[in-house]
Design a protein around this motif. Sequence first.
Motif, short mmCIF file in Angstrom:
data_model
loop_
_atom_site.label_atom_id
_atom_site.label_comp_id
_atom_site.label_asym_id
_atom_site.label_seq_id
_atom_site.Cartn_x
_atom_site.Cartn_y
_atom_site.Cartn_z
N TYR A 163 -25.19 -66.41 -76.18
CA TYR A 163 -26.62 -66.57 -75.90
C TYR A 163 -27.22 -67.41 -77.01
O TYR A 163 -27.08 -67.08 -78.20
N SER A 164 -27.88 -68.51 -76.65
CA SER A 164 -28.27 -69.51 -77.64
C SER A 164 -29.76 -69.83 -77.60
O SER A 164 -30.34 -69.98 -76.51
N ASP A 165 -30.35 -69.95 -78.79
CA ASP A 165 -31.66 -70.53 -78.94
C ASP A 165 -31.44 -72.03 -79.11
O ASP A 165 -30.87 -72.48 -80.11
N THR A 166 -31.87 -72.81 -78.13
CA THR A 166 -31.58 -74.24 -78.13
C THR A 166 -32.44 -75.04 -79.09
O THR A 166 -32.20 -76.24 -79.30
N LYS A 167 -33.47 -74.39 -79.67
CA LYS A 167 -34.41 -75.09 -80.56
C LYS A 167 -35.08 -76.27 -79.88
O LYS A 167 -35.67 -77.14 -80.54
N GLY A 168 -35.00 -76.32 -78.55
CA GLY A 168 -35.64 -77.39 -77.80
C GLY A 168 -34.92 -78.72 -77.88
O GLY A 168 -35.50 -79.76 -77.57
N VAL A 169 -33.62 -78.72 -78.31
CA VAL A 169 -32.87 -79.97 -78.42
C VAL A 169 -31.62 -79.88 -77.56
O VAL A 169 -31.15 -78.80 -77.21
N ILE A 170 -31.04 -81.03 -77.22
CA ILE A 170 -29.86 -81.06 -76.36
C ILE A 170 -28.57 -80.99 -77.16
O ILE A 170 -27.50 -80.81 -76.59
N TYR A 171 -28.66 -81.11 -78.48
CA TYR A 171 -27.46 -81.15 -79.31
C TYR A 171 -27.01 -79.73 -79.63
O TYR A 171 -27.67 -79.00 -80.38
N THR A 172 -25.86 -79.32 -79.07
CA THR A 172 -25.43 -77.93 -79.18
C THR A 172 -25.13 -77.52 -80.62
O THR A 172 -25.18 -76.34 -80.94
N ASP A 173 -24.79 -78.48 -81.48
CA ASP A 173 -24.50 -78.11 -82.86
C ASP A 173 -25.76 -77.69 -83.63
O ASP A 173 -25.66 -77.17 -84.74
N ARG A 174 -26.92 -77.92 -83.03
CA ARG A 174 -28.16 -77.48 -83.67
C ARG A 174 -28.65 -76.14 -83.12
O ARG A 174 -29.65 -75.61 -83.58
N TRP A 175 -27.96 -75.62 -82.11
CA TRP A 175 -28.38 -74.36 -81.53
C TRP A 175 -28.02 -73.20 -82.46
O TRP A 175 -27.11 -73.28 -83.28
N SER A 176 -28.73 -72.10 -82.29
CA SER A 176 -28.43 -70.86 -83.00
C SER A 176 -27.92 -69.86 -81.98
O SER A 176 -28.57 -69.62 -80.96
N ASN A 177 -26.73 -69.29 -82.24
CA ASN A 177 -26.02 -68.52 -81.22
C ASN A 177 -25.92 -67.04 -81.56
O ASN A 177 -25.88 -66.65 -82.73
N ALA A 178 -25.84 -66.24 -80.51
CA ALA A 178 -25.53 -64.82 -80.62
C ALA A 178 -24.56 -64.48 -79.50
O ALA A 178 -24.53 -65.14 -78.46
N THR A 179 -23.74 -63.45 -79.71
CA THR A 179 -22.79 -63.04 -78.68
C THR A 179 -23.05 -61.61 -78.26
O THR A 179 -23.63 -60.81 -79.01
N THR A 180 -22.58 -61.29 -77.07
CA THR A 180 -22.81 -59.95 -76.51
C THR A 180 -21.60 -59.05 -76.76
O THR A 180 -20.47 -59.52 -76.94
N VAL A 181 -21.85 -57.73 -76.73
CA VAL A 181 -20.77 -56.74 -76.76
C VAL A 181 -20.74 -55.96 -75.45
O VAL A 181 -19.79 -55.21 -75.21
N ALA A 182 -21.75 -56.11 -74.62
CA ALA A 182 -21.78 -55.49 -73.30
C ALA A 182 -22.68 -56.34 -72.42
O ALA A 182 -23.71 -56.85 -72.88
N ILE A 183 -22.29 -56.48 -71.16
CA ILE A 183 -23.03 -57.38 -70.28
C ILE A 183 -23.30 -56.73 -68.93
O ILE A 183 -22.63 -55.78 -68.53
#
Length: 521
Positions: A163-183
Amino acid sequence: MSKYTLFFLLLAFAACKKDKGYYDYTNELKKYDGNTYDFLHSQQQYDSFLLAVDRVGLTDSLRSGRYTVFAPSDASFIQAIDNMNTLRAIQGRGPIYISSLPLEQLDTLVCRYVVRDTVSAGRMQLQDGLDLPAIRYGYPMHGKFSRTDAEGHVNGGPGIITYSDTKGVIYTDRWSNATTVAIDIVTDNGLVNVLDKNHQFGFDEFIGRMNPTTSTPWNDYPFYIPGVIALEQYNRGGNKVAYLDFSIDNKGGQYRPAENVDIASGEDGFKIGWTETDEWMDYSVDVTETGSYKMQLRYGSGGDNGKLHLLLDGTTVTGSAMTTKSTGGYSTYTDIYVSGVMLKAGKHLMRLYFDFALYDLRFIKLLPEGRPLPIPGVITLEDYDPGGEGVGYHDVTKENSGGKYRPDESVDIDYSRNSGGGYQVGWTDTGEWMNYTVDVKQTGYYIASTLLGSPNDGRKFHIEFDGVDVTGSVTVPNTTDYHKRQNANVTVYLTKGIHVMRFFEETGGYDVKSVTFRPLN
């Protein structure tokens, strides 16, 4: 199975170590008999998130709306708040917690954990994942489903969502990511995905937003000078950044109750009270032209010899020192004027500094000395040209019905009530007008924003330059009250040079405060 133990079993299943070779993981939807808010409450490890949800007004949404929640645990908040308060201690600032975090910043971050509609993990299996608009503002988040590896089998492990905060940009290396443990935990009205406890709430923005080291304007734009500085609208950023206030709360409890600056009601508007020596407040300003200004300060005081002055970008402003006298009480107001206040054109940080605090403060107004009102800038409509009836203005009455400014003339002027400070022209009538000598600094298109209030429909005005109507007939918005204001915007083309601007009241039935001209580009 009890709904109170369901979630813990789910976590154990997802996290247990697979140490017996190949296995084929099947993601199973789990069902909770109740709404999303109650599910999170029942787990007793999302109390921090729910407190934040309550503060920003999303409680009912999680109870009845159809949303997908990416839930950060209490550990996510503890980590973020502990790190922030460690930094604040180094800075000599007191701690803050969820209950006292800046509300508008907390709202921005909390909304990123709630996305519109019920979006299952299966819908995020696209190669590039799926764009997920946040519940408010449509902020662009992103989800991508994948499977982890298990011993002996690639992609044979539990399914996770990045799950990513895109920061409003298309460049994925600038995104801030989190991962789930249950979905894909199903509730009566939505879905819940649980974020890893190592995710720090705020997607790397928490400290910068909640503990800023630079302040930003309270409104969309800095205050134009010439113009009125509404003192209750000091910058955002908090204590020791946007202001310094020695009290532990807002003693007046008005306007910005969660902050420390003491704001109370005064003259149907707001005032800064309970002032203490060496306190200060910062304001982002945009000075249209370099030169000398006349400054008006409206205040009330119970004693003599109060002192204050201005700084611009940390440097004392020449001519800005003011000394106040007793007005007979803190709720009895008068004006002090000083001339020769020297300001430099450009955008600056202006600080109002209390050298010896013995006053309550309403607002400050700065006008050019011996020069026309500049454009771009704000035209304060009570500051029409001198010359009297038929020259500076035309008014159908002989007296100033408000009597609060230029009381010996006929234009009806009252205090600008509620927020904003300064004055406004009221008791408007058909055919009345006011003239203003202005200096347009650059030829081009401008947005003319006229700030008005009216409980009436269909009222109109227009603006002329040198006798030519440049706006056409403009309809006044019905704001339900004379002192509840809204901008009426229109695009105009102006030529460089000195002109006479006329504000013409095609009909009456509204109060009007100012016209602000901003370059279109």
